[in-house]
Design a protein around this motif. Sequence first.
Motif, short mmCIF file in Angstrom:
data_model
loop_
_atom_site.label_atom_id
_atom_site.label_comp_id
_atom_site.label_asym_id
_atom_site.label_seq_id
_atom_site.Cartn_x
_atom_site.Cartn_y
_atom_site.Cartn_z
N ASN A 184 0.73 -1.18 0.20
CA ASN A 184 -0.04 -0.03 0.08
C ASN A 184 0.81 1.32 -0.51
N GLU A 185 0.20 2.42 -1.01
CA GLU A 185 0.78 3.47 -0.55
C GLU A 185 1.29 4.39 1.18
N ARG A 186 -0.19 4.31 1.51
CA ARG A 186 -0.30 4.52 2.69
C ARG A 186 -1.45 4.06 3.22
N PRO A 187 -0.27 2.70 3.90
CA PRO A 187 -1.50 1.65 4.59
C PRO A 187 -1.91 2.21 5.72
N ILE A 188 -2.91 1.55 6.57
CA ILE A 188 -3.95 2.16 7.74
C ILE A 188 -3.50 1.47 8.52
N ILE A 189 -2.66 1.69 10.25
CA ILE A 189 -1.97 0.69 11.05
C ILE A 189 -2.58 1.22 12.29
#
Length: 540
Positions: A389-394
């Motif tokens: 992912n370019e902007r993973p949600i963690i």
Amino acid sequence: MAQPLEGVNVLRNPYVNEGTAFSKEAREKLKLRGLLPPRILTIELQAKRFMERVRETDDNLVKYELLDSLRHRNRTLYFYVLINHIEELMPIVYTPTVGKACMDYDHIFRNTDGLYVSIEDKGQVAELVSNCPQENVDIIVVTDGERILGLGDLGTGGMGIPKGKLSLYTACAGIHPERSLPVCIDVGTNNPALLKDPLYLGLQHPRVDGDAYYELLEEFILAVRKRWPGVLIQFEDFANRHAFKLLEIWRDKVTCFNDDIQGTASVTVSGFMSATKAKGTKVSDEKILFLGAGEAALGCSNLLVQAMIAEGLTEQQARDRIFLFDSKGLVVSSRDNLSHDKALYAKDVEPCTTFLDAIETVKPTAIVGLAAQSGAFNAYVLGAMARLNERPIIFALSNPTSKAECTAREAYTYTEGRCLFACGSPFPPVELNGKTFVPRQGNNSYVFPGIGLGALYTKASLIPDGVFLAAARALTETVTDEDLANGSLFPSLTEVRSVSRHIAQRVAEYCLESGIAQIEKPADLTAALEDYMYKPKYLD
Ligand SMILES: NC(=O)C1=CN([C@@H]2O[C@H](COP(=O)(O)OP(=O)(O)OC[C@H]3O[C@@H](n4cnc5c(N)ncnc54)[C@H](O)[C@@H]3O)[C@@H](O)[C@H]2O)C=CC1
Ligand SMILES: CC(=O)C(=O)O
Ligand SMILES: [Mg+2]
């Protein structure tokens, strides 16, 4: 006839005690002359003195004890201090330090307040309730101590949690402290260390379960509703097997909710709304993999489905975007004995027994940790999310800090600063490659105070799921572009009272529109809520 409060009894009553701030006139009238040193201090100076003492020690448990003893001496000053130093003190009265306090509860025990209802009181609970000194109680937070944060069964030590949650109700949303009651149900404990600790203060036998357990809970709920008919009951930190069942039994009968299932869902959905706002996408674009499939993860999944339906997906399309991974691995259709709730999310894919395998199979855009598995979001897991992912949600949401799936620093480092991160317990800002990230807490504490305020103000008869979605949207409305630019998916805690009031407003509007409110809509709802909120001020 009740005797007027005077002399030393004034100083011993935390709701009226002003200590060294009592004016000359009050000292005269209340027969306090000679019982206090002569100089009169302002509340600001009293707070300064208290904070000096708190800052002298690095031991957070000592800070907790100092705050707890102030709470027992002078509740106005306690809330004045807490509200004015909320960022500094919330990690003490709440997670992570409250977890340590619950673990050491019997060894640091000084004072008691609240209500203890034990299985030995079965048949006489109404009498115990009648012993409570408060004439009016609006809100109860109740636990049976079996799943305290991610720390397991802490028996009556769990009382620290209702006390901490109710402190936040007052500090964050202005619920009157004298109208709240922390409750601990004691049916025994299955914690071997507590069973043999000579200082343990609860019943030293294994937990009573089955019909006797549910009968005790029913007796308790009916007794408090009889004495205080509109009282809102918040279930907190019950073990999984009781949490869902108690909510099912009571949600359509009394004003109640389960904070771990429903409050957590609300803050997590809000986190997704803010994260997707930052990305310029929608919640329904996410493919979400939960680590954990318990109270919190299932509560979040169910509310995420509602949020995605509101964005235009069908229920099945929404469920297809949510994956669960529990202690037995990825929740897949071929697994035997899946509970009804888990089965709704089971997928027709090959079983995976490691979380990393599940990530490679599912290819999620977001991972949410709610399994109390410290370190589960390791460098491989975070690296895989960064690769996919370019902007993973963690979201590492387990509490306390010792149970977090990863630290904020690990999340930003292993995703090269590209992740959108939230944590259950607080982490300090992280500097990486010249940028400062300000992680904030995806913790139900952002929403339950405002939900309580909105529900109490409107005298809501029930707390349906729509309330939690309304609260999620309201919380995201308070997140600024500057917050998002700093990596913060939630507003600053310094704004928490206006945030809670805003959440309360949206909740109140929902209650008024859906017919569960028992008041007429006021001309100015914002002003009415502000007026309703308790402010810590001395009476004279
Ligand atoms: N940030 C927040 O606001 C909240 C955080 N939490 C935290 O979430 C955690 C879990 O709470 P609940 O859902 O109420 O507990 P629960 O007992 O209902 O669920 C725990 C889940 O974790 C799973 N699990 C256990 N070991 C595992 C492993 N090795 N690998 C994968 N899954 C595993 C279990 O199978 C179960 O599905 C706690 O640490 C709690 O503090 C809970 C509520 C609110
Ligand atoms: C935050 C909370 O309610 C929990 O960790 O249980
Ligand atoms: Mg909880």
